[in-house]
Design a protein around this motif. Sequence first.
Motif, short mmCIF file in Angstrom:
data_model
loop_
_atom_site.label_atom_id
_atom_site.label_comp_id
_atom_site.label_asym_id
_atom_site.label_seq_id
_atom_site.Cartn_x
_atom_site.Cartn_y
_atom_site.Cartn_z
N ILE A 78 0.88 -1.17 0.00
CA ILE A 78 0.00 0.00 0.00
C ILE A 78 0.92 1.21 0.00
O ILE A 78 1.74 1.36 0.91
CB ILE A 78 -0.88 0.02 1.26
CG1 ILE A 78 -1.72 -1.26 1.34
CG2 ILE A 78 -1.78 1.26 1.27
CD1 ILE A 78 -2.33 -1.48 2.71
N GLY A 79 0.82 2.05 -1.02
CA GLY A 79 1.66 3.23 -1.10
C GLY A 79 0.81 4.48 -0.97
O GLY A 79 -0.06 4.73 -1.80
N ILE A 80 1.03 5.23 0.10
CA ILE A 80 0.25 6.44 0.33
C ILE A 80 1.16 7.65 0.13
O ILE A 80 2.13 7.81 0.87
CB ILE A 80 -0.31 6.49 1.77
CG1 ILE A 80 -0.94 5.16 2.17
CG2 ILE A 80 -1.27 7.66 1.93
CD1 ILE A 80 -2.35 4.97 1.73
N ALA A 81 0.87 8.44 -0.86
CA ALA A 81 1.68 9.64 -1.09
C ALA A 81 0.91 10.57 -2.02
O ALA A 81 0.06 10.13 -2.81
CB ALA A 81 3.02 9.27 -1.72
N GLN A 82 1.23 11.85 -1.92
CA GLN A 82 0.58 12.85 -2.75
C GLN A 82 0.83 12.61 -4.24
O GLN A 82 1.75 11.87 -4.60
CB GLN A 82 1.12 14.24 -2.39
CG GLN A 82 0.66 14.74 -1.02
CD GLN A 82 -0.85 14.68 -0.88
OE1 GLN A 82 -1.58 15.14 -1.76
NE2 GLN A 82 -1.34 14.10 0.21
N THR A 83 0.06 13.27 -5.08
CA THR A 83 0.27 13.21 -6.52
C THR A 83 1.64 13.78 -6.85
O THR A 83 2.12 14.68 -6.16
CB THR A 83 -0.78 14.08 -7.26
OG1 THR A 83 -1.81 14.42 -6.35
CG2 THR A 83 -1.34 13.36 -8.44
N GLY A 84 2.23 13.24 -7.89
CA GLY A 84 3.50 13.77 -8.36
C GLY A 84 4.72 13.23 -7.63
O GLY A 84 5.82 13.74 -7.78
N THR A 85 4.55 12.15 -6.86
CA THR A 85 5.67 11.61 -6.11
C THR A 85 6.28 10.37 -6.77
O THR A 85 7.12 9.70 -6.18
CB THR A 85 5.25 11.27 -4.66
OG1 THR A 85 4.05 10.48 -4.70
CG2 THR A 85 4.98 12.53 -3.86
N GLY A 86 5.85 10.06 -7.98
CA GLY A 86 6.47 8.96 -8.73
C GLY A 86 5.91 7.58 -8.43
O GLY A 86 6.59 6.56 -8.58
N LYS A 87 4.63 7.52 -8.09
CA LYS A 87 4.03 6.23 -7.75
C LYS A 87 3.92 5.30 -8.97
O LYS A 87 4.00 4.09 -8.84
CB LYS A 87 2.66 6.43 -7.09
CG LYS A 87 2.76 7.12 -5.72
CD LYS A 87 1.45 7.09 -4.94
CE LYS A 87 0.37 7.98 -5.50
NZ LYS A 87 0.70 9.41 -5.47
#
Length: 237
Positions: free
Chosen positions: A67-76
């Motif tokens: 599960i990867g939680i991070a804002q937009t634009g962080t390279g997910k």
Amino acid sequence: RKENNNIFVDDLREQTKRPIPNPVRTFKEAFRAFPGIVENILQVGFAKPTPIQSQAWPILLKGFDLIGIAQTGTGKTLAYLLPGFIHMDQQPREKQGGPGMLVLTPTRELALQIEEECNKYRFKGFKSVCIYGGGDRKAQINRVTRGVDVVIATPGRLNDLQMNEHLSLRFVTYLVLDEADRMLDMGFEPQIMKILLDIRPDRQTVMTSATWPPAVRRLAKSYLKDAMMVYVGTLDL
Ligand code: ADP
Ligand code: MG
């Protein structure tokens, strides 16, 4: 829980704690065993992994759900795509009769962006198709029928093609629920549920989200197994 700066990693399995793989600092550290990938990334012009990539790559390459939680634009996108390509390449032949990777994403714009990212990495010549509502349905069906490895889709149109037997999902072993919070906000849960009924349970699953509200947690609990969780930034848990 391991904490460095504002990156947090959790092992959500309550019983036995597993060691969380160390983050990688360079592309080479992550992909040295897979010829071509590092060169490909450098060609695209990136200097070093983003925080979520440096945590996600070793976890995904070990086969854990994430599960990867991070804002937009962080390279997910790249965080899940590259391990997905490697995962597909490592599948036994009998599991390679149809698309091996499925990325579900909430909107046509996001689907097209993900495909664009995908096309920059010609790993093993994997072919991708983008399936979204409002797009030319016949063309999408033709594309699928000619054979694809990666399907990038919005849930509504994918469920439509699946119900009408234009596309089999039984070879999918790497599943991504991209921007899960937005998919739920847009009311896609029933379609996601129907899609997932056709996907083998022994798959590897990745979920990304910008937020971690109860509805997203429930989705994670239903569809991910022993997931590790990486979150970047502050988060009220
Ligand atoms: P997210 O899905 O988290 O919103 P994206 O995966 O769309 O973010 O990435 C945002 C932008 O950052 C894209 O243009 C992508 O090509 C770029 N990007 C991805 N990884 C890196 C990196 N390691 N270094 C620099 N830019 C990157
Ligand atoms: Mg994204």
